[in-house]
Scaffold this motif. Sequence first.
Motif, mmCIF file in Angstrom:
data_model
loop_
_atom_site.group_PDB
_atom_site.id
_atom_site.type_symbol
_atom_site.label_atom_id
_atom_site.label_comp_id
_atom_site.label_asym_id
_atom_site.label_seq_id
_atom_site.Cartn_x
_atom_site.Cartn_y
_atom_site.Cartn_z
ATOM 1 N N PHE A 184 0.865 -1.180 0.000
ATOM 2 C CA PHE A 184 0.000 0.000 0.000
ATOM 3 C C PHE A 184 0.902 1.230 0.000
ATOM 4 O O PHE A 184 1.625 1.478 0.959
ATOM 5 N N ILE A 185 0.879 1.993 -1.086
ATOM 6 C CA ILE A 185 1.700 3.199 -1.167
ATOM 7 C C ILE A 185 0.802 4.403 -1.387
ATOM 8 O O ILE A 185 -0.359 4.275 -1.793
ATOM 9 N N VAL A 186 1.342 5.584 -1.083
ATOM 10 C CA VAL A 186 0.660 6.835 -1.418
ATOM 11 C C VAL A 186 1.594 7.631 -2.327
ATOM 12 O O VAL A 186 2.821 7.526 -2.228
ATOM 13 N N ALA A 187 0.996 8.385 -3.243
ATOM 14 C CA ALA A 187 1.797 9.103 -4.237
ATOM 15 C C ALA A 187 1.066 10.364 -4.674
ATOM 16 O O ALA A 187 -0.132 10.538 -4.430
ATOM 17 N N ASP A 188 1.811 11.243 -5.350
ATOM 18 C CA ASP A 188 1.198 12.439 -5.930
ATOM 19 C C ASP A 188 0.340 12.053 -7.128
ATOM 20 O O ASP A 188 0.523 10.986 -7.732
ATOM 21 N N SER A 189 -0.573 12.941 -7.499
ATOM 22 C CA SER A 189 -1.512 12.645 -8.593
ATOM 23 C C SER A 189 -0.822 12.491 -9.943
ATOM 24 O O SER A 189 -1.355 11.869 -10.853
ATOM 25 N N ASN A 190 0.398 13.052 -10.091
ATOM 26 C CA ASN A 190 1.121 12.942 -11.367
ATOM 27 C C ASN A 190 1.981 11.672 -11.436
ATOM 28 O O ASN A 190 2.772 11.524 -12.363
ATOM 29 N N PHE A 191 1.828 10.808 -10.464
ATOM 30 C CA PHE A 191 2.600 9.559 -10.411
ATOM 31 C C PHE A 191 2.475 8.782 -11.721
ATOM 32 O O PHE A 191 3.461 8.274 -12.262
ATOM 33 N N PHE A 192 1.255 8.726 -12.274
ATOM 34 C CA PHE A 192 1.021 7.935 -13.482
ATOM 35 C C PHE A 192 1.490 8.646 -14.753
ATOM 36 O O PHE A 192 1.536 8.045 -15.815
ATOM 37 N N ASP A 193 1.846 9.938 -14.632
ATOM 38 C CA ASP A 193 2.413 10.647 -15.776
ATOM 39 C C ASP A 193 3.910 10.386 -15.897
ATOM 40 O O ASP A 193 4.451 10.357 -17.006
ATOM 41 N N ILE A 194 4.571 10.213 -14.755
ATOM 42 C CA ILE A 194 6.018 10.009 -14.764
ATOM 43 C C ILE A 194 6.368 8.548 -15.016
ATOM 44 O O ILE A 194 7.234 8.235 -15.850
ATOM 45 N N PHE A 195 5.684 7.652 -14.330
ATOM 46 C CA PHE A 195 5.973 6.227 -14.484
ATOM 47 C C PHE A 195 4.996 5.589 -15.476
ATOM 48 O O PHE A 195 3.818 5.950 -15.521
ATOM 49 N N THR A 196 5.510 4.653 -16.254
ATOM 50 C CA THR A 196 4.691 3.982 -17.260
ATOM 51 C C THR A 196 3.945 2.828 -16.616
ATOM 52 O O THR A 196 4.474 1.717 -16.489
#
Length: 786
Positions: free
Chosen positions: A123-135
């Motif tokens: 279970f991780i938490v991340a910024d909303s742009n996480f899916f823009d940086i990582f594929t």
Amino acid sequence: MIIHYFKIASRKLGKNYIFATINIGGLVIALASAFLIFHFVLNELSTDHFHKNKNEIYRTIMWLDDDGDKTPLAASSYIMAPNIIGKFPEIEDVTRIHSIDHYYGGQLILKGEEEEKIKTENFIVADSNFFDIFTIDITIGDKHNLLNDLNSLVISEKMSAKYFPNENPVGKTLRVKNIKEIRTYSITGVFKDLPVNSTLKAEFIGNIELSKDYYISRGWWISGTDTYIQLKKGSDPSLFTDKLNEFAKVTHPDRVYTYSMQKLTDIYFNSGFIEYYNDPQGNYKLIITYALIGLIILIIACINYIIITTASSSERMIEIGMRKVMGAKRLTIIKQMLSESVLITFIAFPLAIIVSEFALPMFNSLLGKELEINYFEDWLYLVGIFIITLFISVLSGSYISVFVSKFSPEQIFKKRFSKRQNKFNFRKVLIAIQIIAFMVLFGFSSVIIKQIDFMLNKDVGFKSKHLVAINPPHDHDLINCKIYIDELLKNPNIESASEVKAGIYSNVYHLTALSTEEHPDDDVDLNLLAADHDYIKTMNFNLIEGRFFDKNLSSDTASIILNKTAVRMLKLKNPIDKVVMQGSDTRIKVIGIVKDFHFESMHESIPPMGIILGEKKEMVCQIMVRINQHNYAETIKYMEDKWENYGPKSQFQYDFFDTVLQDEYKDDRNFADTIKILTILTVLIAGFGIFGFSFYNARQKIKEIGIRKVYGASVGIIIKMIYKELGILIVSSAIIALPLTYLICDQWMQNYAYRIDFPYWVFAIVLIISTAIVFITTGITAYNAA
């Protein structure tokens, strides 16, 4: 033209089906082994390479400066990302990632009215742009609106199938409990399961703001947040790092640390220097070892083909001689023989794929991996196994095609080709290579097994039997730990219990520089354990001199117990009651010396250690409980019940320390088991070649054997004659193999700070087993020939 040669090859193989079957059998085993090893190597080397922006993504490393000693940490400040975005033209984007599994006592999914608790994984938490940086592929949901608020949650396909089988989970809710709260999350999207070769591990992804309250107060100080920066294409990371450190001097001059940048694709193999880093690490040495073994197996399979085909080639010499008389050119003969080799190998190809599929679960178990083969997506794997197959077919057929085609019709019909073998028997050299290969592998695996057995049974400096380690979450009410321990001690099955900051085998420790009055300028970095009064008693450390901590002596709060290594490095003579200094102000009295104990695995040397009373505990990493050998299940249940009532309100997580020790060497055991299996396969494949050689040898000597029998030679004498030749071959191979085994083992043993003396008796075992394998393999052929 190619089809024509394959038709001829097919007819010839039909006439030599016994040799073809032996060849195909050996090739199937060799190719299947090579395919699996290739898949492992390819998977390891391509870790994190699936990200589109892999060459521009960097993780920040924070270097803490303590009087010139710099400690590298992967985590950085929670507020770093929002403070640097927009401040540097080189930055394309920044995101933060934080795992809250352990910090909040584990995330528990609540199901049903009775609140069945199911522990979440990753279970991780991340910024909303996480899916823009990582594929990361989003299979359901809007990629740009996944983490808009605190209750947003994105889950993997695996978790979607687990909690919402056969339905679209978007819009549905999950109740998740941790030590802080029970929160109802709304599922906003589903992402494709991350590949096995990803250093990012996530099944649930929430909003980074969930951890804000815990970390925002720390300011620029370190938190458990990983900061990833995506630089613009063409940016120089070293120049950007210089700018970042200049920025740090302005924004937080009171914090003595600097930054460096670690490329995303370097994380898996090059993070060993980072302190407190527990994520799995790649090992180039291990990859090279497996690759070399795979190559050895392929070469042995090629040798088999050459030996077995030359064993049958004498029967075809007349045919080849007739074809040459009829005008066939040497190139034509070479093409035909190569066609046979390619045909046999590619008959083995699909069979090897099937065998590798069936063997993959066992291979995964040996490696401790979860490898999967996807033939529709892993085009590089498909190309690789095709090239491997083509390589082995050409290599196998090259020698035999040149060997058969070089003789003139006159040599063939007068059978002069057989006499040439007396000058230099290339087949004997090939057999010797096979014998050397499995001698080395057998000796290597034997020494590794012996080393692992040594590590598992060596005295670690404390009694691990009947010792239980409870791992509280990082974020909890520490007062409860003392109350919990007091409750445990009421159980007669519990002999002792204590708490410690940091802990053995936890990969979390605290360094402090100490010096002595005699050598004030010679600082020694000690690994420090801050524990309660009963810790040494619970662990059962071996006291050499002095005493343990005394609850009745308040002065013991300024006392320390050292291990032997610390005494030696501090150059203390008669250390009891001597004073060691921490800086110029803090003076600590030595009250006891304990025998060295293994704080980490035996890959590492025992460091200088100190144990102090930890009155101030911001973080308890381990609660150690020593129980007696009676009623294990009942005692553990009691511990769990008391945890629910008196401990931190989180999931009860414990390990038997024996299991912890075993897990420390899990990778070593897996490697030994894998080498053992590959050695068996090597022996099996080589057995085919040795059988072919003995079959050929017997046929070559058939006239000599007949003459000897006419003159009264018995079956025993004939077999002895054949075995004598093999015995010379084995001794010659051993002269090369045994020193080579020693060199390889000695090099590998450098991985261990504590290792066995080389067991020279292994040489005798290797020689006996190798001789037995060769003699048994050739026994039937030798008997029939006699």
